[in-house]
Structures are given as structure tokens and as C-alpha cells.
Design a protein around this motif. Structure first.
Motif, PDB file in Angstrom:
ATOM      1  N   ASN A  67     -47.936 -59.874   9.941  1.00 51.04           N
ATOM      2  CA  ASN A  67     -47.183 -59.235   8.872  1.00 51.04           C
ATOM      3  C   ASN A  67     -47.502 -57.749   8.737  1.00 51.04           C
ATOM      4  OD1 ASN A  67     -46.069 -61.759   8.216  1.00 51.04           O
ATOM      5  ND2 ASN A  67     -47.771 -62.243   6.837  1.00 51.04           N
ATOM      6  N   ALA A  68     -48.131 -57.164   9.747  1.00 55.48           N
ATOM      7  CA  ALA A  68     -48.498 -55.751   9.679  1.00 55.48           C
ATOM      8  C   ALA A  68     -47.249 -54.872   9.683  1.00 55.48           C
ATOM      9  CB  ALA A  68     -49.408 -55.380  10.847  1.00 55.48           C
ATOM     10  N   GLU A  69     -47.286 -53.819   8.850  1.00 55.92           N
ATOM     11  CA  GLU A  69     -46.182 -52.866   8.734  1.00 55.92           C
ATOM     12  C   GLU A  69     -46.685 -51.469   9.099  1.00 55.92           C
ATOM     13  OE1 GLU A  69     -44.765 -53.082   4.777  1.00 55.92           O
ATOM     14  OE2 GLU A  69     -44.365 -55.245   4.815  1.00 55.92           O
ATOM     15  N   THR A  70     -45.740 -50.605   9.417  1.00 54.74           N
ATOM     16  CA  THR A  70     -46.089 -49.223   9.746  1.00 54.74           C
ATOM     17  C   THR A  70     -46.626 -48.520   8.503  1.00 54.74           C
ATOM     18  OG1 THR A  70     -44.358 -49.170  11.426  1.00 54.74           O
ATOM     19  CG2 THR A  70     -45.234 -47.059  10.675  1.00 54.74           C
ATOM     20  N   ARG A  71     -47.758 -47.861   8.638  1.00 53.19           N
ATOM     21  CA  ARG A  71     -48.380 -47.163   7.513  1.00 53.19           C
ATOM     22  C   ARG A  71     -48.378 -45.660   7.761  1.00 53.19           C
ATOM     23  NH1 ARG A  71     -53.369 -45.215   8.727  1.00 53.19           N
ATOM     24  NH2 ARG A  71     -54.528 -46.142  10.461  1.00 53.19           N
ATOM     25  N   PRO A  72     -48.505 -44.863   6.701  1.00 46.89           N
ATOM     26  CA  PRO A  72     -48.537 -43.408   6.881  1.00 46.89           C
ATOM     27  C   PRO A  72     -49.806 -42.965   7.601  1.00 46.89           C
ATOM     28  CG  PRO A  72     -48.029 -43.995   4.603  1.00 46.89           C
ATOM     29  CD  PRO A  72     -48.461 -45.248   5.294  1.00 46.89           C
ATOM     30  N   PRO A  73     -49.752 -41.880   8.361  1.00 45.55           N
ATOM     31  CA  PRO A  73     -50.977 -41.383   9.030  1.00 45.55           C
ATOM     32  C   PRO A  73     -51.885 -40.660   8.040  1.00 45.55           C
ATOM     33  CG  PRO A  73     -49.132 -39.945   9.487  1.00 45.55           C
ATOM     34  CD  PRO A  73     -48.561 -41.098   8.712  1.00 45.55           C
ATOM     35  N   VAL A  74     -53.178 -40.735   8.309  1.00 48.91           N
ATOM     36  CA  VAL A  74     -54.173 -40.010   7.518  1.00 48.91           C
ATOM     37  C   VAL A  74     -54.611 -38.799   8.343  1.00 48.91           C
ATOM     38  CG1 VAL A  74     -56.409 -40.122   6.379  1.00 48.91           C
ATOM     39  CG2 VAL A  74     -54.940 -42.129   6.419  1.00 48.91           C
ATOM     40  N   VAL A  75     -54.363 -37.624   7.819  1.00 43.47           N
ATOM     41  CA  VAL A  75     -54.589 -36.377   8.547  1.00 43.47           C
ATOM     42  C   VAL A  75     -55.727 -35.617   7.876  1.00 43.47           C
ATOM     43  CG1 VAL A  75     -53.549 -34.231   9.335  1.00 43.47           C
ATOM     44  CG2 VAL A  75     -52.165 -36.296   9.189  1.00 43.47           C
ATOM     45  N   THR A  76     -56.703 -35.212   8.664  1.00 45.86           N
ATOM     46  CA  THR A  76     -57.826 -34.413   8.169  1.00 45.86           C
ATOM     47  C   THR A  76     -57.674 -32.983   8.653  1.00 45.86           C
ATOM     48  OG1 THR A  76     -59.306 -36.297   8.151  1.00 45.86           O
ATOM     49  CG2 THR A  76     -60.317 -34.133   8.180  1.00 45.86           C
ATOM     50  N   GLY A 104     -65.065 -25.790   4.584  1.00 53.33           N
ATOM     51  CA  GLY A 104     -65.325 -25.164   5.866  1.00 53.33           C
ATOM     52  C   GLY A 104     -66.705 -24.577   6.018  1.00 53.33           C
ATOM     53  N   HIS A 105     -67.517 -24.555   4.959  1.00 55.65           N
ATOM     54  CA  HIS A 105     -68.835 -23.942   5.063  1.00 55.65           C
ATOM     55  C   HIS A 105     -69.774 -24.816   5.879  1.00 55.65           C
ATOM     56  CE1 HIS A 105     -72.657 -22.113   3.809  1.00 55.65           C
ATOM     57  NE2 HIS A 105     -71.926 -21.030   3.627  1.00 55.65           N
ATOM     58  N   ALA A 106     -70.745 -24.206   6.491  1.00 55.41           N
ATOM     59  CA  ALA A 106     -71.668 -24.941   7.374  1.00 55.41           C
ATOM     60  C   ALA A 106     -72.478 -25.984   6.629  1.00 55.41           C
ATOM     61  CB  ALA A 106     -72.620 -23.957   8.049  1.00 55.41           C
ATOM     62  N   ALA A 107     -72.707 -25.764   5.313  1.00 54.01           N
ATOM     63  CA  ALA A 107     -73.512 -26.718   4.557  1.00 54.01           C
ATOM     64  C   ALA A 107     -72.804 -28.038   4.346  1.00 54.01           C
ATOM     65  CB  ALA A 107     -73.876 -26.118   3.195  1.00 54.01           C
ATOM     66  N   PHE A 108     -71.490 -28.067   4.573  1.00 51.00           N
ATOM     67  CA  PHE A 108     -70.725 -29.280   4.311  1.00 51.00           C
ATOM     68  C   PHE A 108     -70.460 -30.064   5.597  1.00 51.00           C
ATOM     69  CE2 PHE A 108     -69.932 -26.594   0.758  1.00 51.00           C
ATOM     70  CZ  PHE A 108     -69.851 -27.447  -0.314  1.00 51.00           C
ATOM     71  N   THR A 109     -71.394 -30.004   6.528  1.00 56.44           N
ATOM     72  CA  THR A 109     -71.214 -30.740   7.779  1.00 56.44           C
ATOM     73  C   THR A 109     -71.108 -32.234   7.532  1.00 56.44           C
ATOM     74  OG1 THR A 109     -72.460 -29.038   8.947  1.00 56.44           O
ATOM     75  CG2 THR A 109     -72.229 -31.171  10.031  1.00 56.44           C
ATOM     76  N   ALA A 110     -71.966 -32.759   6.650  1.00 55.46           N
ATOM     77  CA  ALA A 110     -71.927 -34.198   6.358  1.00 55.46           C
ATOM     78  C   ALA A 110     -70.615 -34.591   5.699  1.00 55.46           C
ATOM     79  CB  ALA A 110     -73.100 -34.571   5.452  1.00 55.46           C
ATOM     80  N   MET A 111     -70.106 -33.750   4.796  1.00 52.93           N
ATOM     81  CA  MET A 111     -68.837 -34.068   4.129  1.00 52.93           C
ATOM     82  C   MET A 111     -67.682 -34.037   5.130  1.00 52.93           C
ATOM     83  SD  MET A 111     -69.490 -31.796   0.719  1.00 52.93           S
ATOM     84  CE  MET A 111     -67.950 -32.223  -0.063  1.00 52.93           C
ATOM     85  N   ARG A 112     -67.732 -33.061   6.055  1.00 46.67           N
ATOM     86  CA  ARG A 112     -66.677 -32.969   7.050  1.00 46.67           C
ATOM     87  C   ARG A 112     -66.735 -34.168   7.998  1.00 46.67           C
ATOM     88  NH1 ARG A 112     -67.592 -27.947   7.683  1.00 46.67           N
ATOM     89  NH2 ARG A 112     -68.788 -28.169   9.580  1.00 46.67           N
ATOM     90  N   ALA A 113     -67.933 -34.643   8.265  1.00 42.65           N
ATOM     91  CA  ALA A 113     -68.078 -35.815   9.134  1.00 42.65           C
ATOM     92  C   ALA A 113     -67.478 -37.046   8.478  1.00 42.65           C
ATOM     93  CB  ALA A 113     -69.552 -36.049   9.450  1.00 42.65           C
ATOM     94  N   ARG A 114     -67.635 -37.194   7.156  1.00 41.03           N
ATOM     95  CA  ARG A 114     -67.025 -38.333   6.465  1.00 41.03           C
ATOM     96  C   ARG A 114     -65.512 -38.251   6.537  1.00 41.03           C
ATOM     97  NH1 ARG A 114     -70.556 -37.171   2.307  1.00 41.03           N
ATOM     98  NH2 ARG A 114     -68.838 -36.548   0.970  1.00 41.03           N
ATOM     99  N   GLY A 115     -64.969 -37.026   6.481  1.00 44.97           N
ATOM    100  CA  GLY A 115     -63.522 -36.903   6.605  1.00 44.97           C
ATOM    101  C   GLY A 115     -63.036 -37.359   7.963  1.00 44.97           C
ATOM    102  N   ALA A 116     -63.796 -37.097   9.025  1.00 49.47           N
ATOM    103  CA  ALA A 116     -63.386 -37.507  10.366  1.00 49.47           C
ATOM    104  C   ALA A 116     -63.502 -39.008  10.565  1.00 49.47           C
ATOM    105  CB  ALA A 116     -64.240 -36.778  11.409  1.00 49.47           C
ATOM    106  N   GLN A 117     -64.315 -39.706   9.758  1.00 50.56           N
ATOM    107  CA  GLN A 117     -64.485 -41.139   9.921  1.00 50.56           C
ATOM    108  C   GLN A 117     -63.264 -41.919   9.474  1.00 50.56           C
ATOM    109  OE1 GLN A 117     -68.042 -42.028   7.780  1.00 50.56           O
ATOM    110  NE2 GLN A 117     -69.398 -41.170   9.337  1.00 50.56           N
ATOM    111  N   VAL A 118     -62.511 -41.415   8.518  1.00 48.03           N
ATOM    112  CA  VAL A 118     -61.387 -42.170   7.962  1.00 48.03           C
ATOM    113  C   VAL A 118     -60.045 -41.666   8.470  1.00 48.03           C
ATOM    114  CG1 VAL A 118     -62.686 -42.693   5.886  1.00 48.03           C
ATOM    115  CG2 VAL A 118     -61.262 -40.662   5.945  1.00 48.03           C
ATOM    116  N   THR A 119     -60.061 -40.688   9.321  1.00 50.88           N
ATOM    117  CA  THR A 119     -58.808 -40.035   9.679  1.00 50.88           C
ATOM    118  C   THR A 119     -58.173 -40.665  10.913  1.00 50.88           C
ATOM    119  OG1 THR A 119     -57.801 -37.880  10.092  1.00 50.88           O
ATOM    120  CG2 THR A 119     -59.872 -38.333  11.185  1.00 50.88           C
ATOM    121  N   ASP A 120     -56.854 -40.452  11.045  1.00 49.48           N
ATOM    122  CA  ASP A 120     -56.108 -40.844  12.235  1.00 49.48           C
ATOM    123  C   ASP A 120     -55.824 -39.643  13.136  1.00 49.48           C
ATOM    124  OD1 ASP A 120     -55.864 -43.537  11.360  1.00 49.48           O
ATOM    125  OD2 ASP A 120     -54.262 -42.936  10.022  1.00 49.48           O
ATOM    126  N   ILE A 121     -55.564 -38.490  12.521  1.00 51.68           N
ATOM    127  CA  ILE A 121     -55.235 -37.265  13.255  1.00 51.68           C
ATOM    128  C   ILE A 121     -56.027 -36.128  12.629  1.00 51.68           C
ATOM    129  CG2 ILE A 121     -53.386 -35.677  13.932  1.00 51.68           C
ATOM    130  CD1 ILE A 121     -51.424 -38.001  13.540  1.00 51.68           C
TER     131      ILE A 121
END
Length: 887
Positions: A383-392, A444-461
Motif C-alpha cells: 500500500n506504499a504511495e509516492t511521498r514528497p522528497p526531503v531536501v537538505t 553554515g557555521h563550522a560549530a554546527f557540524t553535528a547539526m548539519r550531520a543530523r540534517g543529512a541523516q534524514v534527507t533524500d536529496i
């Protein structure tokens, strides 16, 4: 009572509007339509007309009646009179009259009372009907329950009857077997008695012979009886188990023979019969008897599953050895442990392998994992349907990531951020002409490397924004690394192409050096030239996203329990714990019970990114969740569960596991650093207490501040959390001599007073790199200064002269720098220091000088050293005091 229309008055009186208009016309009150207003005077006039038409006296329509009540009471007043030598008291009777006037209700008040009475009567009737319906439903449910109970009792009675029949049959069979055994035993006894009587009537030899025959017969009969017992036992084991009521007798019948009282076979250590040794005066086994236990021929190698944490005693039990043996192995490895010491998985596996066994990692399933598996197993992928992409959106600071997203969703986020820099992760979904797209904007600051990494974990594109006038920067490289680590496709948006100094080719060349090759160069990465200011290329970027999403065929099951990831979390003073979540599959609804790591709760409210409350959020849609028990950690997965008890147990288990992990790390650090710190100078400890508005900022600040540590100073964040600075935080900082850092939060009144009294160091910040720089400056000031040596000149000794006045004089040529008389010197021979001291004289052409520059000859006298030889070097240096830094 205010004026009402004809239609409203008809609804109050419970009649139709046409009938009311007829009554008004008969009473002489003009009313042309249903919406015409009727004044209070017209209503009174209509009431008088209706009373008169029904034969009632108009005198009773007086607007107000008065009832006068008169009450009398008598009192005694005592008056004292005094004269010369005489004192008298006189009583005076007083009659007090009280007058009360009771005013009856007016005509309009009577109409309102009548209206309320009619409404109350109508509500009472409706309540009676509701109660009757509920009573009928209750009676129907009770009848249904009774019918089900009767059916269950009948089924249970049938089952009990069947079990009773089986029990009786088994008992009868066992009784028959017992009778047969008794008859057989009686026959054997009678035959023995007969043989014994015969034996007594014959001579001794015949009796001896008969006794021998009797013994043989008894052995034969015993063998027959044992065979019968074995057959009986095999028959009993082949039969089905009897009910509980017949277990006692069955065990009694089966325990006869060589079995113990618990039905187990007796353990015979020796195979043959024992004989009595008269010399040793004890029973011994025959020489050919075999013992029941044999030593293993080879060492036993065990395979042990090692969990994440295991104590020394538990590991000894798994290996079936003493705990002291494991402690010895650990002592050889340089670890001093006790029997209850917890060991990490790697250490325990090394110990097991050192002892000659096989170690493997134990697969431990937590309650949260079990709940997740149950949720996944219930999902029907068909029953899977097409879902919107998650873009980071990633990229370097000030390259236009948020501005580009603002143009797409027509808002201004950067205006609300300190310094125009995004400090938190923002999640939004945008409805475009190409369909719904969910965007995650990362700082975009260097101190937010961990936050940016979390964004890449949930993204599709991943959209990598690169400024055309700035090209590749450090955070751009980090964004490429995160996208490659997450294994997601990359789309490069070359921003600021409308500027004069834009150079798109340079951007392509720099990115190609990092293995990001454009499609027009033969690569696989789409490059889109955009301008966040003018909107140039934004439609092409959306087309590229939609095309990439179609190729990936993103699908999710919508009609199932929701699961996803926590993007951001914070503690709101008015709303409590707040979490921004991104749904990965299923539909998140208001009222669902969710589990997020250590936190759980029922969703009280779902809010979209615009602040509007929504009823549900589907796959790839972000939402703000209210109702959790606490602030979850950003990056934790959330899961909808059915049972609140299961959610609480899973959260408690996760909390305990995290606590054990922290304790293990602290203890391991103490054990490992115990020997290494002996004999070394202690580091300078700088304690910090960090409080921020959201969890992501807490993590970024903690990692950035702790990374300041070096060989001389150790920056330690003793506590960090979400929310304002409380009195408890201030007391902890005072006890630990910590500096308090507040990021977008403030201290409450009690905390401010305590901080002022204790003279604590408190700093507020709204931009993260300012906090990091301030801490660096403070730590640098604490480090103080240090003395460094700087070589300022070298002189080569060409010849040596002896002087009776000055001693040994070295004729030198200054090869580089400058030689000063007041500075210390070193004498080098073959580049090895042989003397350190100072100059006694520095002369040029018989004149004393203060310094001699490069390329000039001079005479140098070294104080208290006369062994200078040709070919030596004289090095002149100076000591300077510099500020110690963290670099």
C-alpha cells in the motif's frame, strides 16, 4: 431584555412565525416581515391582548405589586439620673416598628422566568430520553455478556468432563497393571515357600542344591519383573499426559522399580557388582568395572556472547571459571579491577580470547527495538504511495542558503536570526507547482557540524549552495562529506550569479577537485545557476529536485503508525517541551502516544511551521509536537506506540542504559588515566555551564567549547541543558567554580541574586562564534605568559688572540643578524652547545661598541671562558615574554 425579531420571538415561544404575525396583527401591532424588530412595549401589549382573549382580568397586569409588612418590637431603655448624694435608674419602654417592602417581579422578568422554565423542562426531557437510551444500551451489553459467560461456562464444563473421563480411564489402566504385578509377586512368593518346604525335607546336599536352584529362579523372576516394569514405563511415556488431578497416582505407579521418587533414573557409578574386601574392610568394584565420569580428552572451547557491559563475576560464570582467573588476565593487561567491576564489550572480548575461548558480540534487543519491529511488521508495503522528497540545504556561511529558501517559500527567516545567520535547524514543507517538497535548512557555521550531520541523516536529496563569487569554502567541503557519508544524491546550486565578480567556471573547477563533477563535464551532479535575490534559476532548481525524486521513486505507507526523527527540540516556558519532528512513514495524528528515546507522551497539539494547528502530518511533513514528558535529544527517532505502559518502560530502559554508559565512560577514563597522570603536572581545568534555547545549540556549543582543550588547559562542560538559567544551575556553577554561558536564554530572578551574591562569571550570547571566541580569550588570559628565546645573531670565530688585560679574545665575523653586548650568548662547536654565558667585551677597531651588525668583523671576549677555538660559533639571543595561546 433587548429588542428581538419576530422570527426570534417565535422560536422562543415555540410557535411558527406566521402564527405570531397573525397574533400581532390581531393585537394591533404592525409587523410586515419576520425580520422586523419588536420592542418591549409591543411585547407587553401582545401579552395583555392574549390574556384578555382568554378571559383573564386585565387588572392582574399591573406592572408591579407591593407587599408591606409591619413588625413591632418592644425594648426597655434604662436611664440613670444622679443628684447630690442620690443615684437613680429609670426604665423607659420603647416600641420599635420595622417596615419592610417586598417588590414583586415585573412582567418582563416573569416572561424571562417562564422562558427559563420552559428551557429547563425541555433539557430535562432530553436528559430523560438520553438516560433511557443509555440504560437500554447497558441492559443490552449486560445480556450479551451473560450470554457469552454462559457459553464459556458450558465449554469449560465440557472440557472438564472430557479431562475427567481421560483421568478415570488412566487410573483404571494403572490399577489393572498394579493388580497384575501383585498377582505375579504372590505367585513368586508361594513358589518360594513351596521350594523352601521341600528343601527342609531332604538332606543337606539336596537342600544345598535346591538353594542354588532357588537362587537361579529368583534371578530369573527378577529379570522378568524388571522387563515388565520397563514395558510398563514405555507404555506410560507413550500415553498423553494426564490432567493435574491424576498426576500424583501416575507418578506413584511410574516411580516403582529403579526410578527415584521424582521419576529420574538412579545414577550407577559402577557397571558391575561390588565385592567386599576383608583386608581393606570395604566394598570395592571389580577390576573390569567402568566409571560413569570421564575426563575430556581435549580442552573445551566455549563460544561466549558478550553484551555491551558485563561484570567480571558474570563473565566468569559464562566461562565456568573463577573470577580470580579473569582478574589475573586483566592485571597482565594493565587494568586493576574488582569482581563487580563492569567491563566494556571490547575489553571482555579480549579477555575471552586470551583465555582460549571464542567471543562474539551479543545481539541485545531493547524494548524500543521490539516495539519498532512490531510496528514495521504491521506495515503493508504493497500500500506504499509516492511521498514528497526531503531536501537538505547545505553550504558555507553567508553563501545564501536561507535566502534561497526564503525566495521559494516567500518568508524572511534570516531577519529573525541573530547576525543574519541561521542558528537552528529549520524544517518546512513547500507546495510548489512541481508538488510538495520538504526543506531542511541547516546552519553554515563550522560549530554546527553535528547539526548539519543530523540534517543529512534524514534527507533524500542534498542541495549544496555555493556562492559564485566565493567558490569552495571549508563548510562547503564538510557539506560534500556529509552528503557522501549519507549516500544521497547531490544537486549544486551556484548562487549569486547576478554579481559582477561571479565566476561559475571556477566553482565547477574547485568542486571537480573534490569529486563533484558537473553533468556537462561528463559527471553525474546537476549544477543549477541561481540567484536568491532576483529568483533567477529557482524554477530550474525545483525541476531538478522533482526529476531527481522521480528517479529515486520515493514511497511510504501513509495509513500506518507514524515513525520519524526529531529534527530539533527546546523547552518553551508556556508550552513545555517542544519538538520539531519529521515524519518518515505513516501519519502522525493528534492524540497519538509517541516514544522519543528517553521521553514519551501523548500528543496534545500538532503545529506546522507557520504556527497553525493541524490534525495530522503525513510522510515527509515536518511538524511541531507538544505533550512530551521532557525535551528529547535532537536526532532521536520517534515511534507511535499503542500502550502508554510499554512507552514508559522503553523510555525508562533507554534512560538506564544511557546512565550506565556514562558511568562506564567515567570509570574507564579514571582507570586509564590513573597511571598516565602520575608524575605529570595537572592541567588547568576550566569548568563551564552551558544553557541554550534549543537542544541543537546545546550540542553545538558543547562540542565547540570542549574542542578548545589542549595540552595545557582542559575545558570541561560540567552541565548543559535547554531552558533558562535557574537557581539550581547557579548553585552548581558556584560549587564547581564554573563560568555560566547563556545562549539566547536569561537567568531568572533567584538565579541573578545568587550569581550576584556569589560573584559568579555569567555571559550572555546570541551568536555562537562570539561565545567561542570569548571563551578562548578568557582561557588565554588565565594561561598567562611564557618566556621564549629568539636568536638575534651568529658570529664565526676566525682566530683567537691572547691578551694579558682581557684574556682570550676571539676574532669573529658576524655572519647574520646582530651581536649585542648586553645579550646572553652560547658557544657552539660542531653545532653542539659547549658553553652558555655572557660577553665580557665587544670591540671594533680598538673601540668598545654596543652591537655589531652582519658582515662586520669584531673582537669578542667571553666572560669566564677561555677555551674558544677557531671554527667555533658564538650565538647571541634574547629572552622575550609572550602570551600563551590555545593554538
Amino acid at each position: 431584555m433587548s429588542d428581538v425579531t419576530v422570527k426570534q420571538l417565535a422560536g422562543v415561544l415555540g410557535i411558527t412565525a406566521d402564527k405570531l404575525m397573525e397574533q400581532l396583527e390581531s393585537a394591533g401591532i404592525p409587523a410586515t416581515s419576520e425580520d422586523e424588530a419588536i420592542s418591549n412595549e409591543s411585547k407587553v401589549k401582545l401579552l395583555e391582548f392574549l390574556r384578555g382573549s382568554h378571559g383573564k382580568d386585565k387588572k392582574n397586569l399591573s406592572p408591579r405589586k407591593k407587599v408591606v409588612l409591619k413588625r413591632k418590637s418592644k425594648e426597655v431603655l434604662r436611664v440613670s439620673s444622679s443628684g447630690p448624694g442620690v443615684s437613680k435608674t429609670k426604665n423607659i419602654n420603647i416600641e420599635v416598628k420595622k417596615k419592610k417592602v417586598a417588590v414583586g417581579p415585573s412582567q418582563t422578568e416573569m416572561a424571562e422566568i417562564e422562558k427559563e422554565r420552559l428551557e429547563a423542562q425541555r433539557a430535562l426531557d432530553d436528559r430523560k430520553l438520553q438516560l433511557e437510551a443509555e440504560e437500554q444500551a447497558k441492559r443490552d451489553a449486560e445480556e450479551k455478556i451473560k450470554s457469552l459467560e454462559q457459553a464459556g461456562k458450558q465449554k469449560e464444563a465440557e472440557q472438564k468432563a472430557k479431562e475427567e473421563q481421560e483421568r478415570l480411564a488412566l487410573e483404571a489402566e494403572q490399577e489393572e497393571i498394579r493388580k497384575q504385578e501383585e498377582a505375579q509377586q504372590n505367585l513368586v512368593d508361594e513358589q518360594a515357600k513351596l521350594e523352601q518346604a521341600k528343601a527342609e525335607s531332604v538332606n543337606k546336599e539336596e537342600a544345598k542344591k535346591k538353594r542354588h536352584e532357588d537362587l537361579v529362579n529368583q534371578q530369573v523372576q527378577k529379570a522378568i519383573a524388571e522387563r515388565a516394569n520397563r514395558k510398563k514405563k514405555e507404555q506410560t511415556q507413550s500415553q498423553p499426559a494426564a490432567p493435574a488431578a491424576g498426576k500424583g497416582k501416575a507418578n506413584e505407579a511410574g516411580n516403582k522399580g529403579n526410578n527415584t521418587r521424582y521419576g529420574r533414573k538412579q545414577l550407577h557409578v559402577q557397571a558391575g557388582h561390588q565385592r567386599f574386601d576383608r583386608k581393606a574392610r570395604k566394598h570395592v568394584a571389580p577390576s573390569n568395572a567402568e566409571h560413569g565420569f570421564q575426563l575430556p580428552a581435549a580442552p573445551v572451547v566455549k563460544t561466549v556472547a558478550i553484551p555491551e557491559n558485563i561484570t567480571v563475576s558474570d563473565l566468569a560464570k559464562e566461562l565456568s571459571i573463577k573470577a580470580a582467573d579473569i582478574i589475573k588476565v586483566l592485571m597482565k593487561m594493565g587494568m586493576m579491577v574488582t569482581i563487580n567491576q563492569p567491563l566494556d564489550q571490547d575489553t571482555a572480548m579480549l579477555v575471552v580470547e586470551e583465555l582460549g575461548h571464542i567471543a562474539e558480540e551479543a545481539v541485545e534487543q531493547t524494548k524500543a527495538d521490539i516495539l519498532k519491529e512490531e510496528s514495521v511488521s504491521s506495515i503493508d508495503e504493497e500500500n506504499a504511495e509516492t511521498r514528497p522528497p526531503v531536501v537538505t540545504v547545505m553550504g558555507h556561511v553567508d553563501h545564501g542558503k536561507t535566502s534561497l529558501l526564503d525566495y521559494i517559500r516567500k518568508t524572511k527567516v534570516t531577519d529573525k536570526e541573530a547576525g543574519g545567520i541561521t542558528q537552528h535547524i529549520g524544517a518546512y514543507h513547500v507546495e510548489t507547482e512541481k508538488g510538495v517538497i520538504s526543506f531542511i535548512d541547516t546552519p553554515g557555521h563550522a560549530a554546527f557540524t553535528a547539526m548539519r550531520a543530523r540534517g543529512a541523516q534524514v534527507t533524500d536529496i542534498v542541495i549544496l549552495v555555493v556562492a559564485a563569487n566565493d567558490s569552495v569554502m571549508p563548510q562547503t567541503k564538510e557539506g560534500i562529506a556529509h552528503a557522501k557519508a549519507a549516500g544521497v544524491p547531490l544537486i549544486v546550486a551556484v548562487n549569486k550569479v547576478d554579481l559582477q565578480d561571479a565566476n561559475v567556471d571556477k566553482v565547477k573547477q574547485d568542486l571537480a577537485a573534490h569529486e563533484v563533477v558537473p553533468e556537462d563535464w561528463g559527471g553525474e551532479v546537476q549544477f543549477i545557476e541561481v540567484s536568491a535575490l532576483t529568483g533567477q534559476g529557482v524554477d530550474a532548481l525545483l525541476d531538478a529536485i522533482s526529476l531527481q525524486a522521480e528517479v529515486m521513486e520515493l514511497k511510504a505507507v501513509k495509513d500506518s503508525d507514524a515513525s520519524g526523527i526529531v529534527v530539533e527540540s527546546s523547552l518553551d516556558k508556556g508550552r513545555g517541551p517542544v519538538a520539531t519532528v519529521l515524519v518518515k512513514s505513516g501519519t502522525l495524528k493528534k492524540g497519538d502516544m509517541i516514544l522519543c528515546g528517553e521521553q514519551f507522551g501523548r500528543i496534545r497539539s500538532l503545529i506546522d511551521e507557520n504556527g497553525n494547528e493541524i490534525a495530522a502530518a503525513g510522510p515527509s511533513i515536518p511538524a511541531v509536537v507538544l505533550g512530551l514528558s521532557g525535551v528529547p535529544i535532537a536526532g532521536d527517532e520517534f515511534l507511535v506506540v499503542k500502550n502508554k505502559k510499554h512507552a514508559r518502560e522503553a523510555a525508562q530502559e533507554h534512560r538506564e542504559r544511557e546512565r550506565e554508559t556514562r558511568l562506564k565512560r567515567k570509570q574507564a577514563a579514571k582507570l586509564e588515566n590513573l597511571m598516565s597522570q602520575m608524575g605529570k603536572e595537572a592541567k588547568l581545568e576550566v569548568n563551564l555551564l552551558v544553557k541554550a534555547d534549543v537542544q541543537g545549540s546545546v550540542e553545538a556549543l558543547r562540542e565547540s567549547l570542549e574542542s578548545i582543550s589542549n595540552d595545557d588547559v582542559n575545558v570541561n562542560v560540567i552541565s548543559s541543558g535547554v531552558g533558562g538559567i535557574t537557581n539550581a544551575d547557579a548553585q552548581l556553577a558556584a560549587a564547581s567554580s564554573a563560568i555560566i554561558i547563556g545562549f539566547n536564554v536569561r537567568a531568572d530572578k533567584a538565579a541573578r541574586e545568587f550569581i550576584k551574591e556569589s560573584d559568579l562569571d555569567l555571559h550572555y550570547f546570541s551568536i555562537i562564534y562570539e561565545a567561542i571566541d570569548q571563551v578562548k580569550r578568557s582561557v588565554t588570559g588565565i594561561l598567562g605568559t611564557e618566556i621564549k628565546e629568539e636568536i638575534i645573531g651568529n658570529a664565526d670565530v676566525r682566530d683567537v688572540f691572547r691578551s694579558s688585560k682581557f684574556g682570550t679574545i676571539a676574532g669573529c665575523l658576524v655572519s647574520d643578524g646582530v651581536v649585542r653586548k648586553d645579550n646572553p650568548i652560547r658557544v657552539l662547536r660542531d653545532n653542539v652547545v659547549i658553553f652558555e654565558g655572557e660577553l665580557e667585551s665587544l670591540r671594533r677597531h680598538k673601540d668598545d661598541v654596543k652591537e655589531v651588525k652582519s658582515g662586520t668583523e669584531c673582537g669578542i671576549g667571553v666572560k669566564q671562558y677561555n677555551d674558544v677555538q677557531p671554527g667555533d660559533q658564538i650565538e647571541c639571543y634574547e629572552r622575550i615574554e609572550v602570551q600563551r595561546t590555545l593554538d
